[in-house]
Design a protein around this motif. Structure first.
Motif, PDB file in Angstrom:
ATOM      1  N   GLY A  18       0.733  -0.918   0.233  1.00 48.95           N
ATOM      2  CA  GLY A  18      -0.376   0.545   0.261  1.00 48.95           C
ATOM      3  C   GLY A  18       0.950   0.800   0.030  1.00 48.95           C
ATOM      4  O   GLY A  18       1.553   1.409  -0.061  1.00 48.95           O
ATOM      5  N   ASP A  19       0.463   2.205  -0.166  1.00 46.85           N
ATOM      6  CA  ASP A  19       0.857   3.414  -0.222  1.00 46.85           C
ATOM      7  C   ASP A  19       1.503   3.658   0.912  1.00 46.85           C
ATOM      8  O   ASP A  19       2.923   3.934   1.154  1.00 46.85           O
ATOM      9  N   SER A  20       1.154   3.408   2.070  1.00 45.86           N
ATOM     10  CA  SER A  20       2.155   3.903   3.537  1.00 45.86           C
ATOM     11  C   SER A  20       3.153   2.791   3.632  1.00 45.86           C
ATOM     12  O   SER A  20       4.047   3.558   3.936  1.00 45.86           O
ATOM     13  N   ASP A  21       2.847   1.236   3.095  1.00 45.40           N
ATOM     14  CA  ASP A  21       4.104   0.818   3.755  1.00 45.40           C
ATOM     15  C   ASP A  21       5.350   1.457   2.483  1.00 45.40           C
ATOM     16  O   ASP A  21       6.433   1.565   2.220  1.00 45.40           O
ATOM     17  N   LEU A  22       4.610   1.502   0.948  1.00 42.45           N
ATOM     18  CA  LEU A  22       5.855   1.976   0.316  1.00 42.45           C
ATOM     19  C   LEU A  22       6.625   3.116   0.639  1.00 42.45           C
ATOM     20  O   LEU A  22       7.801   3.270   0.668  1.00 42.45           O
ATOM     21  N   LEU A  23       5.594   4.293   0.973  1.00 47.72           N
ATOM     22  CA  LEU A  23       6.767   5.153   1.467  1.00 47.72           C
ATOM     23  C   LEU A  23       7.617   5.523   2.641  1.00 47.72           C
ATOM     24  O   LEU A  23       8.555   5.920   2.692  1.00 47.72           O
ATOM     25  N   ALA A  24       6.834   4.543   3.805  1.00 42.96           N
ATOM     26  CA  ALA A  24       8.185   3.863   4.633  1.00 42.96           C
ATOM     27  C   ALA A  24       8.973   3.111   4.436  1.00 42.96           C
ATOM     28  O   ALA A  24      10.554   3.409   4.042  1.00 42.96           O
ATOM     29  N   ALA A  25       9.071   2.358   3.235  1.00 45.60           N
ATOM     30  CA  ALA A  25      10.646   1.414   3.148  1.00 45.60           C
ATOM     31  C   ALA A  25      11.023   2.297   1.992  1.00 45.60           C
ATOM     32  O   ALA A  25      12.291   2.083   1.810  1.00 45.60           O
ATOM     33  N   LEU A  26      10.459   2.960   1.308  1.00 50.26           N
ATOM     34  CA  LEU A  26      11.660   4.453   0.250  1.00 50.26           C
ATOM     35  C   LEU A  26      12.530   5.259   1.567  1.00 50.26           C
ATOM     36  O   LEU A  26      13.758   5.577   0.968  1.00 50.26           O
TER      37      LEU A  26
END
Length: 357
Positions: A18-26
């Motif tokens: 999801g968006d939150s997961d991707l943002l945190a990972a980046l």
């Protein structure tokens, strides 16, 4: 860049992240080596650095990069924090994910992480591929094997379009697909492994570029060894420039890293995402070149007979390593909780050498 490429090619955004997961990972990918001094966690603890004391000797440099990076993100008076407009709960969720992902890059957690990934995530993703291949079987070209069809389907977003159709039609087949959905904890495991694959991704690029990284890392290792010699503390594994052929840029040493650390990890990743077979192909090619270099050491890398390491794509008979090499790496692995390999995947600004890119 490597992390973003792994996520894009695997098409995880289509169904798993999801968006939150991707943002945190980046954010984690950007910050994970921030202000890294080019030494290992063990060195920081032995010399009693401020960072080691602040973080009580636990994941020292990972905690240091996380703390400094998040402070940088916040800025003065919260003026550069682009997360500040999010609800408080969402900010805390993203921050917790960033911390967890960065700490997972510590080599002391490598084998635990990989084992958990293979036990929990790998079966679900492979099961998902098999299920979707069955659903899409009528569309498979007659001359194309099922494995090739799965790879082609993932590459061309056939899965994504088919899922949309299944959801819209509320097909009973959608219930079968849901059985292979990842839990939040499994998604986190997937992101951790993706970050680790990106972290040491130089082993999967063209050999000339890979060699530039390894030589830079060797100088970084040697500088730590110089500091350890000056401080009269034991010189760490592969950090003694005074010893002949001691360092990461020698074939007999690089083979151990590739065989014990890299091949098992990238094999698991490619088993999940066959469309990225090129990662393993490049890794095999680099290994063959290091094997040739190892011959120059005068050591017989086949002297112990066939050990038949289970490494995908590498001849089981030719994948033998010297007793000295095996002993050295097993010794390092046994002490992995202390040897964090802090400089394993980064080229830092303080290095006098510079990469031409």
């Amino acid at each position: 860049q490597r992390f973003a490429t792994l996520i894009n090619l695997s098409r995880l955004r289509d169904w798993a992240i999801g968006d939150s997961d991707l943002l945190a990972a980046l954010i984690a990918a950007i910050l994970h080596d921030y202000l890294h001094p080019g030494t290992s966690n063990t060195f920081q603890v032995q010399v009693g650095s401020v960072a080691a004391q602040v973080h009580n000797g636990k994941h020292v440099l990972e905690n240091h990069s996380t703390m400094k990076g998040l402070l940088l993100l916040k800025g003065q008076d919260n003026d550069t924090n682009f997360l500040s407009t999010l609800p408080r709960a969402k900010r805390h969720e993203i921050r917790e994910a960033v911390v967890d992902l960065i700490l997972a890059t510590d080599m002391s957690a490598h084998f635990t992480l990989l084992s958990a990934f293979k036990a929990k995530v790998l079966p679900k993703i492979q099961g998902r591929h098999a299920y979707m291949a069955q659903v899409l079987e009528p569309a498979r070209p007659g001359r194309m094997s099922r494995v090739s069809w799965v790879v082609e389907a993932v590459k061309n977003s056939v899965y994504k379009n088919s899922e949309r159709h299944l959801r819209r039609s509320r097909s009973s087949k959608m219930e079968g697909l849901n059985a292979f959905s990842l839990s939040p904890q499994e998604t986190r495991l997937l992101l951790k492994l993706a970050l680790k694959c990106a972290d040491i991704g130089h082993v999967t690029v063209a050999h000339d570029m890979h060699t530039l990284w390894v030589r830079s890392l060797q100088e970084e290792f040697y500088r730590q060894g110089d500091c350890e010699r000056t401080a009269k503390i034991p010189i760490s594994f592969l950090c003694d420039r005074a010893r002949p052929r001691n360092g990461p840029a020698f074939g007999e040493n690089q083979l151990g890293f590739l065989d014990f650390i890299c091949f098992p990890m990238y094999t698991s990743w490619v088993e999940c995402f066959p469309c990225m077979e090129e990662l393993l192909s490049n890794l095999r090619r680099n290994r063959r070149i290091w094997e040739v270099d190892a011959m120059k050491s005068g050591k017989n890398i086949f002297e112990e007979g066939p050990q038949k390491l289970e490494i995908a794509g590498v001849s089981k008979e030719s994948c033998d390593i010297t007793h000295r090499l095996t002993k050295s790496w097993v010794h390092a692995v046994a002490k992995i909780s202390k040897f964090s390999g802090g400089s394993t995947s980064s080229f830092h600004a303080h290095s006098k050498q510079s990469l031409p890119f």
